[in-house]
Design an enzyme around this catalytic site. Structure first.
Site, short mmCIF file in Angstrom:
data_model
loop_
_atom_site.label_atom_id
_atom_site.label_comp_id
_atom_site.label_asym_id
_atom_site.label_seq_id
_atom_site.Cartn_x
_atom_site.Cartn_y
_atom_site.Cartn_z
N HIS A 163 7.27 1.59 5.20
CA HIS A 163 6.45 0.45 5.23
C HIS A 163 7.31 -0.38 6.51
O HIS A 163 6.72 -1.38 6.96
CB HIS A 163 6.05 -0.46 4.47
CG HIS A 163 5.03 0.31 3.27
ND1 HIS A 163 3.98 0.72 3.76
CD2 HIS A 163 5.07 0.46 1.89
CE1 HIS A 163 3.12 1.18 2.83
NE2 HIS A 163 3.93 1.22 1.57
N ASP A 199 3.18 9.84 0.82
CA ASP A 199 3.03 8.81 -0.27
C ASP A 199 1.60 8.36 -0.19
O ASP A 199 0.93 8.55 0.63
CB ASP A 199 3.86 7.77 0.38
CG ASP A 199 4.13 6.48 -0.69
OD1 ASP A 199 4.98 6.56 -1.25
OD2 ASP A 199 3.24 5.72 -0.67
N HIS A 201 0.48 5.44 0.03
CA HIS A 201 0.19 4.54 0.93
C HIS A 201 0.74 4.73 2.30
O HIS A 201 1.58 5.55 2.38
CB HIS A 201 1.15 3.05 0.50
CG HIS A 201 1.04 2.77 -0.82
ND1 HIS A 201 1.90 3.20 -1.89
CD2 HIS A 201 0.00 1.88 -1.47
CE1 HIS A 201 1.26 2.59 -3.01
NE2 HIS A 201 0.16 1.77 -2.83
N ASP A 288 3.42 8.26 -5.60
CA ASP A 288 2.48 7.64 -6.30
C ASP A 288 1.16 8.33 -6.00
O ASP A 288 0.07 7.47 -6.38
CB ASP A 288 2.65 6.26 -5.54
CG ASP A 288 2.99 6.05 -4.20
OD1 ASP A 288 2.90 7.05 -3.61
OD2 ASP A 288 3.45 5.06 -3.87
C1 6XA Z 1 1.28 -3.88 -2.92
C2 6XA Z 1 1.75 -2.23 -3.02
C3 6XA Z 1 2.90 -1.90 -2.38
C4 6XA Z 1 3.03 -0.30 -2.41
C5 6XA Z 1 4.39 -0.07 -2.02
C6 6XA Z 1 4.49 1.64 -1.87
N1 6XA Z 1 2.42 -4.59 -3.35
N2 6XA Z 1 4.16 2.06 -0.47
O1 6XA Z 1 4.47 2.31 -3.07
O2 6XA Z 1 4.33 3.30 -0.55
ZN ZN Z 2 3.54 4.24 -1.86
#
Ligand code: 6XA
Ligand code: ZN
Length: 347
Positions: A163, A199, A201, A288
């Site tokens: 991110h 991932d 996200h 995840d």
């Molecule tokens: C909101 C969720 C953050 C996701 C982080 C993550 N606080 N990114 O696993 O791949």
């Molecule tokens: Zn993630």
């Protein structure tokens, strides 16, 4: 497969993050990497090594100078504001959204926290810089190993990276390890590099960093940003821009997706990578997607990850794996090593 382990990862240990309207204990904990390391000791796939030390010039190809200078001294500035701050992490609470200026570097610390971040879920701690910096060394070391002829290398590090943009942190990420690895492969002479982000996200930072480039192809399978973090990027109509048009491909899937549909998307992503003519691959390895992950919504199971590894190996490219998300802590080691073992066994 070589593993480059970030021996300083425990220095980053956030206390609280903003989640559904309250401050809750961080999901992104040191135990995550410890479980992966323990599983790698149970099922050895090759040596676990410390990273080489790279100098900061390896970072400036990806991150802006003003962001890096901020990150390096942010903790000291935070404690200088009030010695009592040493007992609490720094979290941003104000951001330069549309119509506000982000070209000015304010003197106020809170203002700079907001300028260089995207959410209030990513605490900056006393050891954040040291941990993230050593993590970057792991990613760069893995890339160098692969550029030097290794079939695969794994950067086992946290905090994660995908991110993080050129000049902001967020989503638990500070330095974009996958982007650093991809750029290092380019610097080492590999002309066409693909980044595959699996991932849960969307890897908004990685996408944005390479969005206008034709030499690094970015493709991602992730929860539909209409409902899933990071919300503001990761849609299917984002195809790249300028010289990079056609070199970005997003495959968002609805929350609740199981392995069969997810694997169909993986096949599509891998076809895109083959069509691009990639000569090396960086995998943003988030786990995840696991059924029961507390911050995600796909339903992959442990054994599925062996198949994922085999599918990745079938592409036949020198591959750098970079550890990203995965918060079902007790299971994340088995999931991660299943991918790596599936990859090794398929060769
Ligand atoms: C909101 C969720 C953050 C996701 C982080 C993550 N606080 N990114 O696993 O791949
Ligand atoms: Zn993630």
């Amino acid at each position: 497969m070589l593993t480059f382990y970030n021996h300083l990862h425990t220095l980053h240990q956030g206390k609280l993050e903003m989640f559904r309207g309250e401050l809750v204990p961080c999901f992104e904990v040191p135990d995550r990497a410890d479980h992966v390391l323990a599983e790698l000791h149970r099922r050895p796939l090759g040596p676990v090594l410390p990273p080489q030390a790279f100098d900061d010039s390896a970072l400036t190809g990806i991150h802006s100078a003003r962001y890096l200078s901020f990150l390096k001294t942010a903790w000291d500035e935070w404690v200088a504001l009030d010695p009592a701050n040493a007992a609490r992490d720094a979290l941003p609470s104000v951001w330069p959204v549309r119509t506000l200026r982000s070209d000015v570097l304010p003197a106020n610390f809170a203002a700079r926290m907001g300028l260089f971040s995207m959410d209030a879920g990513t605490p900056l701690t006393s050891g954040t810089w040291a941990a993230a910096r050593a993590g970057a060394d792991c990613a760069l070391s893995a890339a160098n190993a692969v550029a030097g002829g290794e079939r695969a290398a794994f950067a086992l590090t946290r905090p994660p990276g995908h991110h993080a943009g050129a000049d902001f942190f967020g989503g638990y990420c500070f330095l974009n390890n996958a982007a650093l690895a991809a750029q290092q492969l380019r610097t080492q002479g590999i002309a066409r590099v693909a980044v595959l982000d699996i991932d849960y996200h969307h890897g908004n930072g990685t996408q944005a960093i390479f969005y206008d480039r034709a030499d690094v192809y970015f493709t991602s399978i992730h929860g539909d940003p209409h409902t899933e973090y990071p919300f503001y990027l990761g849609y299917a109509d984002e195809l790249g821009c300028g010289a990079g048009l056609g070199f970005n491909r997003n495959l968002p899937l609805p929350r609740g997706t199981g392995f069969a549909a997810w694997r169909t998307a993986l096949v599509q992503a891998l076809q895109g990578i083959a069509g691009f003519g990639a000569q090396a691959l960086v995998v943003s390895l988030g786990l995840d997607t696991f059924d029961g992950d507390p911050v995600a919504g796909f339903h992959l199971h442990s054994a599925d990850y062996l198949a994922v590894g085999a599918d990745l190996a079938a592409v036949g490219l020198p591959t750098v794996f970079v550890f990203e998300g995965g918060y079902a802590v007790a299971e994340v080691g088995v999931s991660a090593v299943n991918v790596l073992q599936g990859f090794e066994q398929a060769q």
